[in-house]
Design a protein around this motif. Structure first.
Motif, PDB file in Angstrom:
ATOM      1  N   ARG A  87       0.799  -1.052   0.110  1.00 19.93           N
ATOM      2  CA  ARG A  87      -0.011   0.017   0.222  1.00 19.93           C
ATOM      3  C   ARG A  87       0.901   1.350   0.216  1.00 19.93           C
ATOM      4  NH1 ARG A  87      -2.925  -3.026   3.496  1.00 19.93           N
ATOM      5  NH2 ARG A  87      -2.165  -2.039   5.296  1.00 19.93           N
ATOM      6  N   ALA A  88       1.973   1.121   0.733  1.00 22.49           N
ATOM      7  CA  ALA A  88       2.921   2.334   0.945  1.00 22.49           C
ATOM      8  C   ALA A  88       3.681   2.708  -0.364  1.00 22.49           C
ATOM      9  CB  ALA A  88       3.905   2.168   2.076  1.00 22.49           C
ATOM     10  N   ALA A  89       3.944   1.414  -1.118  1.00 21.65           N
ATOM     11  CA  ALA A  89       4.600   1.452  -2.505  1.00 21.65           C
ATOM     12  C   ALA A  89       3.934   2.249  -3.448  1.00 21.65           C
ATOM     13  CB  ALA A  89       5.016   0.195  -2.711  1.00 21.65           C
ATOM     14  N   LYS A  90       2.633   2.287  -3.575  1.00 25.56           N
ATOM     15  CA  LYS A  90       1.724   2.780  -4.508  1.00 25.56           C
ATOM     16  C   LYS A  90       2.315   2.588  -5.935  1.00 25.56           C
ATOM     17  CE  LYS A  90       0.539   6.556  -1.424  1.00 25.56           C
ATOM     18  NZ  LYS A  90       0.487   7.980  -1.139  1.00 25.56           N
ATOM     19  N   LEU A  91       2.543   1.238  -6.252  1.00 28.42           N
ATOM     20  CA  LEU A  91       3.208   0.709  -7.398  1.00 28.42           C
ATOM     21  C   LEU A  91       1.863   1.064  -8.736  1.00 28.42           C
ATOM     22  CD1 LEU A  91       4.951  -2.584  -6.570  1.00 28.42           C
ATOM     23  CD2 LEU A  91       6.034  -0.258  -6.907  1.00 28.42           C
ATOM     24  N   ARG A  92       2.572   1.576  -9.687  1.00 23.64           N
ATOM     25  CA  ARG A  92       1.722   1.566 -10.842  1.00 23.64           C
ATOM     26  C   ARG A  92       0.945   0.440 -11.358  1.00 23.64           C
ATOM     27  NH1 ARG A  92       2.938   4.948 -16.514  1.00 23.64           N
ATOM     28  NH2 ARG A  92       0.837   4.485 -17.432  1.00 23.64           N
ATOM     29  N   HIS A  93       1.854  -0.819 -11.432  1.00 25.89           N
ATOM     30  CA  HIS A  93       1.271  -2.024 -11.647  1.00 25.89           C
ATOM     31  C   HIS A  93       1.413  -2.848 -10.288  1.00 25.89           C
ATOM     32  CE1 HIS A  93       0.998  -0.770 -15.909  1.00 25.89           C
ATOM     33  NE2 HIS A  93       2.277  -0.510 -15.991  1.00 25.89           N
ATOM     34  N   GLY A  94       0.450  -2.809  -9.444  1.00 23.13           N
ATOM     35  CA  GLY A  94       0.583  -3.669  -8.070  1.00 23.13           C
ATOM     36  C   GLY A  94       0.472  -5.034  -8.564  1.00 23.13           C
ATOM     37  N   GLY A  95      -0.060  -5.444  -9.589  1.00 24.58           N
ATOM     38  CA  GLY A  95      -0.052  -6.983  -9.960  1.00 24.58           C
ATOM     39  C   GLY A  95       1.127  -7.742 -10.428  1.00 24.58           C
ATOM     40  N   ALA A  96       2.047  -6.664 -10.877  1.00 20.85           N
ATOM     41  CA  ALA A  96       3.218  -7.004 -11.668  1.00 20.85           C
ATOM     42  C   ALA A  96       4.099  -7.863 -10.579  1.00 20.85           C
ATOM     43  CB  ALA A  96       4.138  -5.957 -11.913  1.00 20.85           C
ATOM     44  N   ALA A  97       4.554  -8.994 -11.261  1.00 18.55           N
ATOM     45  CA  ALA A  97       5.298 -10.039 -10.571  1.00 18.55           C
ATOM     46  C   ALA A  97       6.443 -10.561 -11.190  1.00 18.55           C
ATOM     47  CB  ALA A  97       4.529 -11.166  -9.896  1.00 18.55           C
ATOM     48  N   ILE A  98       7.649 -10.845 -10.771  1.00 18.18           N
ATOM     49  CA  ILE A  98       8.859 -11.355 -11.334  1.00 18.18           C
ATOM     50  C   ILE A  98       8.307 -12.719 -12.135  1.00 18.18           C
ATOM     51  CG2 ILE A  98      10.487  -9.992 -10.136  1.00 18.18           C
ATOM     52  CD1 ILE A  98      11.055 -12.573  -8.803  1.00 18.18           C
ATOM     53  N   GLU A  99       7.519 -13.521 -11.594  1.00 18.90           N
ATOM     54  CA  GLU A  99       7.252 -14.714 -11.971  1.00 18.90           C
ATOM     55  C   GLU A  99       6.322 -14.802 -13.333  1.00 18.90           C
ATOM     56  OE1 GLU A  99       7.940 -14.917  -7.516  1.00 18.90           O
ATOM     57  OE2 GLU A  99       6.696 -13.728  -8.898  1.00 18.90           O
ATOM     58  N   ASP A 100       6.116 -13.446 -13.435  1.00 21.53           N
ATOM     59  CA  ASP A 100       4.938 -13.266 -14.722  1.00 21.53           C
ATOM     60  C   ASP A 100       5.742 -12.565 -15.774  1.00 21.53           C
ATOM     61  OD1 ASP A 100       3.126 -14.579 -13.519  1.00 21.53           O
ATOM     62  OD2 ASP A 100       1.950 -12.535 -12.708  1.00 21.53           O
ATOM     63  N   VAL A 101       7.062 -12.278 -15.747  1.00 25.27           N
ATOM     64  CA  VAL A 101       7.928 -11.858 -16.939  1.00 25.27           C
ATOM     65  C   VAL A 101       7.815 -12.574 -18.173  1.00 25.27           C
ATOM     66  CG1 VAL A 101      10.117 -11.134 -17.497  1.00 25.27           C
ATOM     67  CG2 VAL A 101       9.174 -10.501 -15.223  1.00 25.27           C
ATOM     68  N   ASN A 102       7.317 -11.970 -19.165  1.00 23.47           N
ATOM     69  CA  ASN A 102       7.537 -12.642 -20.386  1.00 23.47           C
ATOM     70  C   ASN A 102       8.827 -12.512 -21.349  1.00 23.47           C
ATOM     71  OD1 ASN A 102       6.833 -13.721 -23.067  1.00 23.47           O
ATOM     72  ND2 ASN A 102       5.403 -12.227 -23.514  1.00 23.47           N
ATOM     73  N   TYR A 103       9.606 -13.519 -21.021  1.00 26.71           N
ATOM     74  CA  TYR A 103      11.103 -13.526 -21.662  1.00 26.71           C
ATOM     75  C   TYR A 103      11.036 -13.623 -23.248  1.00 26.71           C
ATOM     76  CZ  TYR A 103      12.808 -13.532 -16.978  1.00 26.71           C
ATOM     77  OH  TYR A 103      13.098 -13.511 -15.438  1.00 26.71           O
ATOM     78  N   ARG A 104       9.944 -14.105 -23.689  1.00 30.35           N
ATOM     79  CA  ARG A 104       9.820 -14.195 -25.028  1.00 30.35           C
ATOM     80  C   ARG A 104       9.387 -12.976 -26.064  1.00 30.35           C
ATOM     81  NH1 ARG A 104       6.859 -20.008 -25.395  1.00 30.35           N
ATOM     82  NH2 ARG A 104       5.686 -19.174 -23.618  1.00 30.35           N
ATOM     83  N   ALA A 105       8.975 -11.974 -25.150  1.00 30.87           N
ATOM     84  CA  ALA A 105       8.658 -10.833 -25.913  1.00 30.87           C
ATOM     85  C   ALA A 105       9.704 -10.184 -26.668  1.00 30.87           C
ATOM     86  CB  ALA A 105       7.998  -9.891 -24.855  1.00 30.87           C
ATOM     87  N   PRO A 106       9.625  -9.698 -27.872  1.00 29.55           N
ATOM     88  CA  PRO A 106      10.858  -9.054 -28.696  1.00 29.55           C
ATOM     89  C   PRO A 106      11.071  -7.736 -28.235  1.00 29.55           C
ATOM     90  CG  PRO A 106       8.658  -8.875 -29.818  1.00 29.55           C
ATOM     91  CD  PRO A 106       8.231  -9.470 -28.436  1.00 29.55           C
ATOM     92  N   ARG A 107      11.804  -7.725 -26.995  1.00 27.85           N
ATOM     93  CA  ARG A 107      12.445  -6.630 -26.508  1.00 27.85           C
ATOM     94  C   ARG A 107      13.701  -6.563 -26.003  1.00 27.85           C
ATOM     95  NH1 ARG A 107       8.499  -6.305 -21.055  1.00 27.85           N
ATOM     96  NH2 ARG A 107       8.798  -8.403 -20.451  1.00 27.85           N
ATOM     97  N   GLN A 108      14.324  -7.549 -26.171  1.00 24.09           N
ATOM     98  CA  GLN A 108      15.813  -7.870 -25.891  1.00 24.09           C
ATOM     99  C   GLN A 108      16.118  -7.592 -24.249  1.00 24.09           C
ATOM    100  OE1 GLN A 108      18.507  -5.347 -28.498  1.00 24.09           O
ATOM    101  NE2 GLN A 108      17.074  -5.426 -30.192  1.00 24.09           N
ATOM    102  N   LEU A 109      15.144  -8.180 -23.445  1.00 22.79           N
ATOM    103  CA  LEU A 109      15.374  -8.333 -22.262  1.00 22.79           C
ATOM    104  C   LEU A 109      16.293  -9.170 -21.937  1.00 22.79           C
ATOM    105  CD1 LEU A 109      14.735  -7.742 -19.068  1.00 22.79           C
ATOM    106  CD2 LEU A 109      12.814  -9.149 -19.386  1.00 22.79           C
ATOM    107  N   ASP A 110      17.464  -8.954 -21.219  1.00 21.96           N
ATOM    108  CA  ASP A 110      18.670  -9.838 -20.634  1.00 21.96           C
ATOM    109  C   ASP A 110      17.900 -10.704 -19.724  1.00 21.96           C
ATOM    110  OD1 ASP A 110      20.739 -11.077 -19.455  1.00 21.96           O
ATOM    111  OD2 ASP A 110      22.242  -9.449 -19.920  1.00 21.96           O
TER     112      ASP A 110
END
Length: 243
Positions: A61-84
């Motif tokens: 609540r204190a963090a006030k993240l813009r994407h509160g549901g974002a989680a590292i487990e849900d990162v899409n590594y196959r998206a074409p954005r050159q994410l290391d």
């Protein structure tokens, strides 16, 4: 039967986790086979888990993240954005936050810079660290108002004391005199005391011009960049694929 008095006492003592576990055990037929020590252990485990969850929820609540549901487990590594992938997984462990290092995420609009920053922020909250998200343009506006209405010391302390500060969407407008001063105070007080994530559509080489005044630019960038991990992204906007 002491069911109701015991539950009332636990709740009065704000031992809600123990109260829930006690009520559940009372409804289980095989609970009678447990020893007193086993009962007590289950109650304590539930209370500890309940308090940990509440602390996490409070940090979120204190963090006030813009994407509160974002989680590292849900990162899409196959998206074409050159994410290391290797670097991001290393960052997800959070050791860099403990070392008071920074992270710079750059790339064009729509490649998920803010989402990735929030995912790392959510993981930091799970790890027991305090996090604070600010869209940089709105932070500057809030700081300007705070200078006039007396809120600046309290707001500044909040920004400085958090373990991880996320400054989203750096640039492209050149900073004003007051914005340069406020940013300098923030990075100076956080230097080697806390970590910063900065997201920007601009490459780091262009930041000097955004700050404007060379002396301030050199001082600010020296404190941000020299101990920062860099996560450059590139590719088409991922929003085009959203349905």
């Amino acid at each position: 039967m002491l069911d109701h008095p015991t539950l009332n006492h636990l709740r009065a003592l704000k031992l809600d986790g123990m109260a829930e576990a006690f009520a559940e055990l009372q409804r289980q037929d095989d609970a009678a086979e447990l020893s007193h020590a086993e009962w007590l252990g289950l109650l304590i485990d539930r209370e500890a888990a309940n308090r940990s969850t509440k602390r996490y929820q409070s940090r979120m609540r204190a963090a006030k993240l813009r994407h509160g549901g974002a989680a590292i487990e849900d990162v899409n590594y196959r998206a074409p954005r050159q994410l290391d992938r290797d670097l991001f997984r290393q960052l997800a462990h959070g050791d860099w936050i403990g070392k008071r290092q920074n992270l710079i995420i750059t790339g064009p609009c729509g490649v998920g810079k803010t989402w990735l920053a929030c995912a790392l922020g959510q993981k930091a909250c799970r790890d027991g660290r305090t996090v604070l998200y600010h869209r940089l343009s709105r932070l500057f506006a809030d700081l300007e108002l705070a200078h006039g209405d007396g809120r600046f010391p309290r707001l500044f302390r909040q920004i400085i004391r958090t373990d991880l500060l996320i400054l989203d969407d750096w640039g492209p407008e050149r900073l004003t005199t007051s914005q340069r001063r406020d940013l300098m105070e923030i990075v100076e007080d956080r230097y080697q005391n806390g970590s910063i994530i900065i997201t920007s559509q601009l490459p780091v080489d262009a930041w000097h011009d955004v700050i404007g005044e060379p002396t301030f630019a050199d001082a600010i960038l020296d404190r941000i960049v020299h101990n920062a991990h860099r996560l450059p992204l590139d590719g088409p906007s991922l929003r085009k694929n959203e349905t």
